[in-house]
Design an enzyme around this catalytic site. Sequence first.
Site, PDB file in Angstrom:
ATOM      1  N   ARG A   1       0.829  -1.209   0.000  1.00 52.01           N
ATOM      2  CA  ARG A   1       0.000   0.000   0.000  1.00 52.01           C
ATOM      3  C   ARG A   1       0.866   1.262   0.000  1.00 52.01           C
ATOM      4  NH1 ARG A   1      -3.853   0.376  -2.267  1.00 52.01           N
ATOM      5  NH2 ARG A   1      -2.922   2.251  -3.097  1.00 52.01           N
TER       6      ARG A   1
ATOM      7  N   LYS B   1       3.241  25.004  -3.643  1.00 52.73           N
ATOM      8  CA  LYS B   1       1.945  24.424  -3.235  1.00 52.73           C
ATOM      9  C   LYS B   1       2.010  22.895  -3.291  1.00 52.73           C
ATOM     10  CE  LYS B   1      -0.482  28.595  -4.572  1.00 52.73           C
ATOM     11  NZ  LYS B   1      -1.417  29.280  -5.464  1.00 52.73           N
TER      12      LYS B   1
ATOM     13  N   LYS C   1       6.738  39.825  -2.583  1.00 54.62           N
ATOM     14  CA  LYS C   1       5.318  39.846  -2.894  1.00 54.62           C
ATOM     15  C   LYS C   1       4.681  41.155  -2.446  1.00 54.62           C
ATOM     16  CE  LYS C   1       4.664  34.904  -2.664  1.00 54.62           C
ATOM     17  NZ  LYS C   1       3.691  33.849  -2.403  1.00 54.62           N
TER      18      LYS C   1
ATOM     19  N   GLU D   1       6.926  40.298  -7.525  1.00 61.35           N
ATOM     20  CA  GLU D   1       5.577  40.035  -8.008  1.00 61.35           C
ATOM     21  C   GLU D   1       4.899  41.373  -8.305  1.00 61.35           C
ATOM     22  OE1 GLU D   1       3.273  37.247  -5.457  1.00 61.35           O
ATOM     23  OE2 GLU D   1       1.793  38.859  -5.405  1.00 61.35           O
TER      24      GLU D   1
ATOM     25  N   ASP E   1       1.328  38.723 -11.769  1.00 61.61           N
ATOM     26  CA  ASP E   1       0.392  37.999 -10.923  1.00 61.61           C
ATOM     27  C   ASP E   1      -1.047  38.174 -11.388  1.00 61.61           C
ATOM     28  OD1 ASP E   1      -0.430  36.457  -8.743  1.00 61.61           O
ATOM     29  OD2 ASP E   1      -0.848  38.272  -7.576  1.00 61.61           O
TER      30      ASP E   1
END
Lengths: 279, 279, 279, 279, 279, 279
Positions: E97, E132, E164, E194, E215
């Site tokens: 598994r 992410k 940012k 950004e 962005d």
Amino acid sequence: MNYLGLNDLIKRALEEDVGYGDITTQSLVPPEQIARGIFTAKSPGIVAGIKVSQAVFAYMDPEVEFDVIKGDGDEIQPGDVIAIVRGKARILLTGERLALNFLQRLSGIASKTRKMVDMIKYSKAELLDTRKTTPGLRVLEKYAVGIGGARNHRFGLSDGVMIKDNHIKIVGSIQKAVSTARQKVPPTIKIEVEVETMEQLQEALESHADIIMLDNMNICEMIEAVNIVGGRALLEASGGINEANLSEVAKTGVDYISMGALTHAASSLDISFNIVEAD
Amino acid sequence: MNYLGLNDLIKRALEEDVGYGDITTQSLVPPEQIARGIFTAKSPGIVAGIKVSQAVFAYMDPEVEFDVIKGDGDEIQPGDVIAIVRGKARILLTGERLALNFLQRLSGIASKTRKMVDMIKYSKAELLDTRKTTPGLRVLEKYAVGIGGARNHRFGLSDGVMIKDNHIKIVGSIQKAVSTARQKVPPTIKIEVEVETMEQLQEALESHADIIMLDNMNICEMIEAVNIVGGRALLEASGGINEANLSEVAKTGVDYISMGALTHAASSLDISFNIVEAD
Amino acid sequence: MNYLGLNDLIKRALEEDVGYGDITTQSLVPPEQIARGIFTAKSPGIVAGIKVSQAVFAYMDPEVEFDVIKGDGDEIQPGDVIAIVRGKARILLTGERLALNFLQRLSGIASKTRKMVDMIKYSKAELLDTRKTTPGLRVLEKYAVGIGGARNHRFGLSDGVMIKDNHIKIVGSIQKAVSTARQKVPPTIKIEVEVETMEQLQEALESHADIIMLDNMNICEMIEAVNIVGGRALLEASGGINEANLSEVAKTGVDYISMGALTHAASSLDISFNIVEAD
Amino acid sequence: MNYLGLNDLIKRALEEDVGYGDITTQSLVPPEQIARGIFTAKSPGIVAGIKVSQAVFAYMDPEVEFDVIKGDGDEIQPGDVIAIVRGKARILLTGERLALNFLQRLSGIASKTRKMVDMIKYSKAELLDTRKTTPGLRVLEKYAVGIGGARNHRFGLSDGVMIKDNHIKIVGSIQKAVSTARQKVPPTIKIEVEVETMEQLQEALESHADIIMLDNMNICEMIEAVNIVGGRALLEASGGINEANLSEVAKTGVDYISMGALTHAASSLDISFNIVEAD
Amino acid sequence: MNYLGLNDLIKRALEEDVGYGDITTQSLVPPEQIARGIFTAKSPGIVAGIKVSQAVFAYMDPEVEFDVIKGDGDEIQPGDVIAIVRGKARILLTGERLALNFLQRLSGIASKTRKMVDMIKYSKAELLDTRKTTPGLRVLEKYAVGIGGARNHRFGLSDGVMIKDNHIKIVGSIQKAVSTARQKVPPTIKIEVEVETMEQLQEALESHADIIMLDNMNICEMIEAVNIVGGRALLEASGGINEANLSEVAKTGVDYISMGALTHAASSLDISFNIVEAD
Amino acid sequence: MNYLGLNDLIKRALEEDVGYGDITTQSLVPPEQIARGIFTAKSPGIVAGIKVSQAVFAYMDPEVEFDVIKGDGDEIQPGDVIAIVRGKARILLTGERLALNFLQRLSGIASKTRKMVDMIKYSKAELLDTRKTTPGLRVLEKYAVGIGGARNHRFGLSDGVMIKDNHIKIVGSIQKAVSTARQKVPPTIKIEVEVETMEQLQEALESHADIIMLDNMNICEMIEAVNIVGGRALLEASGGINEANLSEVAKTGVDYISMGALTHAASSLDISFNIVEAD
């Protein structure tokens, strides 16, 4: 200092020193006895790591009070009080050696760095550290270098590309090494190449390396390199640089000078800890 | 060296250096490329920690071959080959800095220690280290001191009793401190007391301390102490001892001389690693 | 108890018991429900480890209130309340078993030790523990022995020298073993030798061993040994000592009696935990 | 035994025992010296954990040879050789105590369990262990119980539901507790309820509890409970069960008897380790 | 893949899945039973992580044989055999598994990435991943992105500067933020900013940012941005990019397109593991 | 959520993301700067894991204030504020990505689960998760499934018995496998068998399996199975179940439907974090 790993490091170091327990202190000092102790400079230098010493006691007992008199970056002279600690006598006595071991080593590095930085402050060259740090203490030692006024080179193998002689040998040419690296590593990272000759320097320039490290060159070679490059890449002098030749190197016009001795040849600064009062 | 914690230490130190990965080497060197590298002395000294360097590569890849030419305790001169390594080029290039950081630091300590030991070899005094070691590296650094020819003082707070001024202040008297400790700590452990004056020395003697540490005494005081004690306890000189006064201290007749500088003021020994061949 | 490793031990033991979660409690008890519980003695003995039980709950939730009624070293009789705890019902129910497992085991050791110590209290002999402890619990179990009134032998292999038959076989003679060890181990540590015969005892004496362990000797041999030694070394009786022969051994005049059964044959003391009130 | 955590446990336990190093062995035994040692039974019982002892030496040096003569579950008599080990003398001497501490404790548990199991072998009742294990050793101790012939109850709080008096008090009724738990916990898990009276038993039955634990009931009550239940639930007797009343309990017709003493009141089995030959 | 942390990750994940032990397999499968199993594709895609699956079994038992049929980067179709494993049946059944969970997730990421990369292969734009990723799996997931043919953006917060909106708000202006960062971070690292508007883009250009991230701009804005910049900085498109608009974004002339969905919205690829033979 | 391992998980994930330090934030944001930030939904769904996000910041700095507006289980629409955080700007900026990575993934799972649960809410069938979770995140992901309204199947290999085809092959028959398992595993655990045909179903029924899993059966087969079983065992449908066929499966009358896609094919829910104010 926002160092996530600090408590783990302190824990391991305390376990290393304390072992099964501080048998002297536990057999002699009543558990509730309160005491006050002071950290005092015994030689001149720059403080670095006082928050680490504070964290050592805080790790052992969050109720220890720790007043910083001389903070990181402050100059100290023999006799200067650096910090005053108040808490359980057992905590102070068991933790003092580790608190000192950190503080003395980091202050030693900051002090040496400050001295070197002062020697080149009228040049445009910036002093950099290297990866020649004590295993396990890199973040702290690089922090101390920063406190001493120099700047950090890459922290480790994942946040900078440094193409060395050994890499070039395997890849075949500087040109190929630089272009391969540029395609593969994250685009956020510059490409630095180590060169030993003017031919290599030329090749590195043509490959558009971002930074070129002049490895073990003498002063004349460095000057020649600066002229050849003419601002088309950043230049770093490295290898064999010491207190004796540092200011001359700085005058060659290189952008950076890296010096392993900042961390691998720094002696601990002499600092003592004394119990001044037991309530 | 039978150091149970060695692999953990290596693992943490590699993670510290390698971070997310050695982006230079991974982007340039094919995974199956084999290479040979050599460790070469660049300054004279004593080797210590070669097994640690070997263990660094073995941790990364058990198939790396590592031939030790100069083992721990051997003298080296500039140009001497210390070890030859053969294995995947990626492993050699990624591991070299850590292997060197350990080897250079430990050899630096052993070299300094050997020099100090040689200075007092015609006296009966034995040179001891202290707990002023780099946090996390105590076992290795004390090992290097041993390789250099000196002897280890206690490893940490649990394998020796050292009653210091601070303890005495809290307990009230040397007499009481010694007798309390003797009743409480394991009977396998000797009781050492730190004294600063002849009165304290007398008190320590009367308490039947096993070892008495003369803290920051000058040569005359040490001689007086040796006479007073007359073999009834072991005597350790400590504090402010350096290269300049070491042999004089040794002549006073003390049994032990402890010297923090063996570990906290040792510079790394200059050693290089070069790829000599890529198959 | 200043045991740096305590929280790690508690964490591992909780993870061992709780696994993916206490499914009974989580499905039945509202998260905010507050409860009060009491630890009650169900058989007579000596409390040890109450701070460990407290630390179990504190680890899970710093807001749990824990009132110690019977502290470490206190005698308890069936029905005595040892401690009262108040906090989230989930915490109490999930942590109770671990809190009890520690408290019952340590109190069992302290109770057994106290009983043995009482049997020899009119002799000069001191009762010692051994390294026959439960793996992972040595510091706690030796602490419980101390609470029971006996004294700790060395904690582990690094804070005491014990030259056993096996060592002697390899080295060749007691004489050589003792003198070799004395030159190599830190000078703060005494040298203990295990002997099985009067010849070995003699040899150990002549080697100036600090402590001599009489291994599995009978009462007559012990008396003979005490006479032979005449105070020139400390004597420890060991091997085959139990409740039945302990007081006789104590009368032989040996300094120490070590007894593995204090830790390896102690049963847990019967203690219960009951929720008395849910607010 | 497929216990993923075994090496971690061994590592921690070795670090606990060895500390900074086995100073006796390291100072006396040459690193390359080979020796042979044997584990010998000194009292009768059942072997359990011999693979754990083997793993201790294998952890220290994979080249140690370990021949098992009496495997887990085998009966031993005083004088029986259990295993023969051959390897570096340093490894054998440093590891022997830990290898014995595991083997003696686990064999002690298996021996006690076997004795209890034999007492009830003509009944249908099965003997179960409990969660009253030594913190950190649960998997090993439950394994030893299995070797002794009894069966494991749930391993921890996440693989079984046990609704106790304390839970019932908070939820309000057995009925509600059982139905709530049945809706919330994974459907793969049975619901067990602890009852103290016949009324509670009746309520548990009506809630369709899968297993009902008769807590601290006497023999007559147990017989009554068996009659009432008539096979509609599994019955477990628990609390106050000991060698004296065990066979009577088994005759009441309960399905399971759980006994904490299997783990919390087992003494170590006497086993010795001796170097028989040093090559 | 040279991932130092891999074995730690596998260990934790195995402990998570196996808990106290695989009770089904341990109760049913004899310890010495050997079996052979195969990994088979059940849907089309790209393999990634096959070495991780291999490492899972190797961690459990170094003697498991693992033959890779389809290596990382290979295309698979339903029914294709990816790897064949042979070893103890217990190891195969307990490890399957976890081996699948890694392989399916990483192959899912590589498959999604390949699909996206194919959509833009005729443009100069390179596809990048983001931070992410699943906590704990970043190195593996970024590796899978690379296998899928895209390129890695920075690995974490220490190997890239990304200024940012939130940073700019605090510092006051892009100009000041860029110049401050450039002075403080290691010179080996590029500065990325950004921007959300053309004004910010202009300011970023004037600050000599190395990379400018557009962005959440629409296609027209991106085209305008490309024109304004004219090669003076690298441009990265980010935010709201999906399968539907990806190729249009690529045609705008930006250098990089970053897409969090590569890791946070990838489904596991369907792969099965079956025992085909038990010897 | 009472998850003992949460802080360890957060620590490792932070170390993964932060590496040597957040160089952007540390170079730009003053250490004492305070800021306020908000988590805002950008797509509709169900919140899960908000306490994990809170714990991320609390791990970094216990003084961060975190107000939960939408708690676990709450429905959110784009624009909804989920939580408001106030604390040192450095902490907020460095921790935001990890806080989001947890929150988005767990909310993605809860949202997908809720959608599936809603599809079958008028049937008696309960939706279950599987062991197809992300390595290292099982407890959190299963928690999110619970928040979404489904129920957890076994957590790992130690809290449930699942006899699969592979086991049956090795044991020889379902009958033998079930009876063997029933004798060996803790009596608190039910026995589940996976069957692929009506013959196997019949055999499983005769073995008195507690739960029977219908593996990859079609709707007709499921209906037939429900009829055959007639309540004598619990039935679980598994394999190939997706959004398209889920409600039909639920109507067959099975007790449970397990669906790996709840965890292995859930996309992260879109949630943003913005600094709204810097004091």
